[in-house]
Scaffold this active site. Structure first.
Site, PDB file in Angstrom:
ATOM      1  N   ASP A   1      66.995 -58.019 -31.719  1.00 64.35           N
ATOM      2  CA  ASP A   1      67.783 -56.873 -31.283  1.00 64.35           C
ATOM      3  C   ASP A   1      68.109 -56.021 -32.503  1.00 64.35           C
ATOM      4  O   ASP A   1      68.225 -56.542 -33.617  1.00 64.35           O
ATOM      5  CB  ASP A   1      69.072 -57.313 -30.592  1.00 64.35           C
ATOM      6  CG  ASP A   1      69.657 -56.218 -29.707  1.00 64.35           C
ATOM      7  OD1 ASP A   1      69.405 -56.254 -28.482  1.00 64.35           O
ATOM      8  OD2 ASP A   1      70.339 -55.325 -30.225  1.00 64.35           O
TER       9      ASP A   1
ATOM     10  N   ASP B   1      62.951 -56.298 -22.352  1.00 66.57           N
ATOM     11  CA  ASP B   1      64.096 -55.890 -21.527  1.00 66.57           C
ATOM     12  C   ASP B   1      64.856 -54.779 -22.242  1.00 66.57           C
ATOM     13  O   ASP B   1      65.986 -54.961 -22.704  1.00 66.57           O
ATOM     14  CB  ASP B   1      65.009 -57.098 -21.277  1.00 66.57           C
ATOM     15  CG  ASP B   1      66.216 -56.734 -20.413  1.00 66.57           C
ATOM     16  OD1 ASP B   1      66.115 -55.780 -19.619  1.00 66.57           O
ATOM     17  OD2 ASP B   1      67.258 -57.401 -20.545  1.00 66.57           O
TER      18      ASP B   1
ATOM     19  N   CYS C   1      65.395 -50.529 -16.474  1.00 72.11           N
ATOM     20  CA  CYS C   1      66.642 -50.414 -15.709  1.00 72.11           C
ATOM     21  C   CYS C   1      66.982 -48.956 -15.405  1.00 72.11           C
ATOM     22  O   CYS C   1      68.106 -48.655 -15.004  1.00 72.11           O
ATOM     23  CB  CYS C   1      67.794 -51.088 -16.448  1.00 72.11           C
ATOM     24  SG  CYS C   1      68.150 -50.394 -18.076  1.00 72.11           S
TER      25      CYS C   1
END
Length: 409
Positions: free
Chosen positions: A264, A313, A353
């Site tokens: 990340d 993701d 998303c």
């Protein structure tokens, strides 16, 4: 002819009428032809067709492009406390059914329009509720809704310790609402607890910060998609990109992955992911990297890094239709790089998303990335958000999460 009602009346265009009759609950500003009376911002108005047919009643918002958000098309509805009690009753009964006793303790209890409460989100983290109010109408009645949530959960044996409001999002300003966050104080709630709580999802424990975490503190909508990853992770070397606090990585590790690398760009997120790994006794076969995935994937490809399962993701690359082309390029870049990194027979989990990156566009992007990477994709599963975030048919805005599992062949 218009019926005699206690609410001001809005007459709308034929286009808006057709949309409401098909089940979409929004009327846009340009679709209101006439407004009788002077309703307060956020109050209720009746909606009529040009021929005078009653179409429903909803909240009016003078500052939003969504001028009216329909609550009900029942001409006999009075919209008192009993109405909101029924809406909460239906929402809770639905979650008890679709989530079951194991997952009901940590899920989304109210999902806006899909639950007939437009502009309201409420998530449950054990005995803490986290709300987000995005419409002026709901802002005016939120105490009634909160009171019903606390009351009806208490009847189930769930004592709510506090309601934390995450109203710190820019979209509130489009409704003329102030931004902010903090505990909601009311006589039916005890003294606020700590905003940091612990939850268990898919047998994994997490520390959740409802005050400072992403969204309402945790990404609840990927619950069952994480299980799908765990099912095929055994024995594999996994690269989890955009790991945030490590949820996909931890599910892969619990599923028996040989090794998991969690990546990340946020060092704070990576520190939380490490703590979650330690909390669950999974850190021995995991490592953690602070890096920009767009930079890291090409580096790993050049190094011929050894992974056989990549998870993508990413956050929403676009929150508007105007930026969709740039978002599409971003999605394609990371998917192309992941496919180049993986060997034949490797596995890819990829998702978006963003509602604006609709399913048809997302699939075209994946197929284009596969052509450029000179691979074929074998579909294992195509999934959506978990059912506590229900998709309301004919309301495409409620269908936003795309999740695909592929094998490269």
């Amino acid at each position: 002819m218009k019926q005699a009602r206690n609410f001001p009346a809005a007459t709308i265009t034929k286009k808006a009428e057709n949309s409401l009759r098909l089940g979409h609950p929004w009327v846009y500003d340009a679709e209101v032809l006439n407004l009788e009376g002077e309703p307060e911002n956020g109050s209720l108005v009746d909606v009529f067709s040009e021929k005078g047919s009653y179409l429903g009643t909803g909240f009016i918002s003078y500052k939003s492009k969504i001028r009216i958000r329909l609550l009900s098309s029942n001409a006999n509805e009075t919209f008192g406390d009993e109405f909101f009690a029924r809406r909460i009753q239906y929402a809770l009964a639905y979650r008890r059914t679709v989530m079951g006793p194991t997952d009901y303790h940590c899920c989304r209890l109210v999902f806006g329009e899909a639950d007939g409460l437009p502009g309201l989100t409420v998530d449950r983290y054990e005995n803490i509720l986290v709300s987000q109010v995005l419409s002026m109408g709901i802002e005016k009645v939120k105490d009634t809704v909160y009171r019903q949530l606390v009351k009806q959960l208490a009847q189930e044996g769930v004592g709510i310790a506090g309601i934390f409001e995450r109203n710190d999002v820019a979209i509130r300003e489009l409704e003329g609402l102030d931004r902010g966050k903090g505990w909601y104080l009311a006589d039916y709630l005890p003294q606020p607890p700590s905003p940091i709580t612990e939850i268990t999802e898919n047998s994994i424990q997490y520390e959740v910060d409802v005050e400072n975490g992403q969204k309402t503190g945790f990404f609840l909508d990927q619950k069952y998609n994480r299980q799908a990853v765990a099912k095929i992770a055994a024995g594999k070397k996994v690269l989890d990109c955009f790991t945030h606090t490590g949820s996909f990585a931890l599910n892969a590790a619990l599923g028996g992955a040989a090794h998991v690398t969690a990546v990340d760009v946020s060092d704070t997120a990576i520190e939380m992911a490490k703590l979650n790994a330690e909390r669950n006794g999974l850190i021995d076969n995991m490592d953690f990297v602070v890096a920009d995935v767009f930079d890291l994937l090409p580096e790993l490809c050049n190094k011929h890094a050894d992974y056989d399962f990549v998870i993508l993701d990413p956050p929403a690359f676009t929150k508007s239709r105007k930026a969709i082309k740039g978002a599409e390029r971003g999605y394609k870049e990371i998917n192309f790089r992941a496919m180049k990194l993986l060997p034949r027979g490797g596995y890819l989990a990829t998702c978006s998303c963003s509602h604006f990156m609709d399913n048809e566009l997302f699939i075209k992007m994946v197929q284009s990335a596969a052509r450029d990477a000179d691979v074929s994709l074998k579909l294992i599963e195509a999934r959506r958000q978990s059912p506590d975030h229900p998709t309301l048919m004919n309301v495409p805005e409620t269908d936003y999460l795309k999740f695909y599992l592929f094998q490269l062949v």
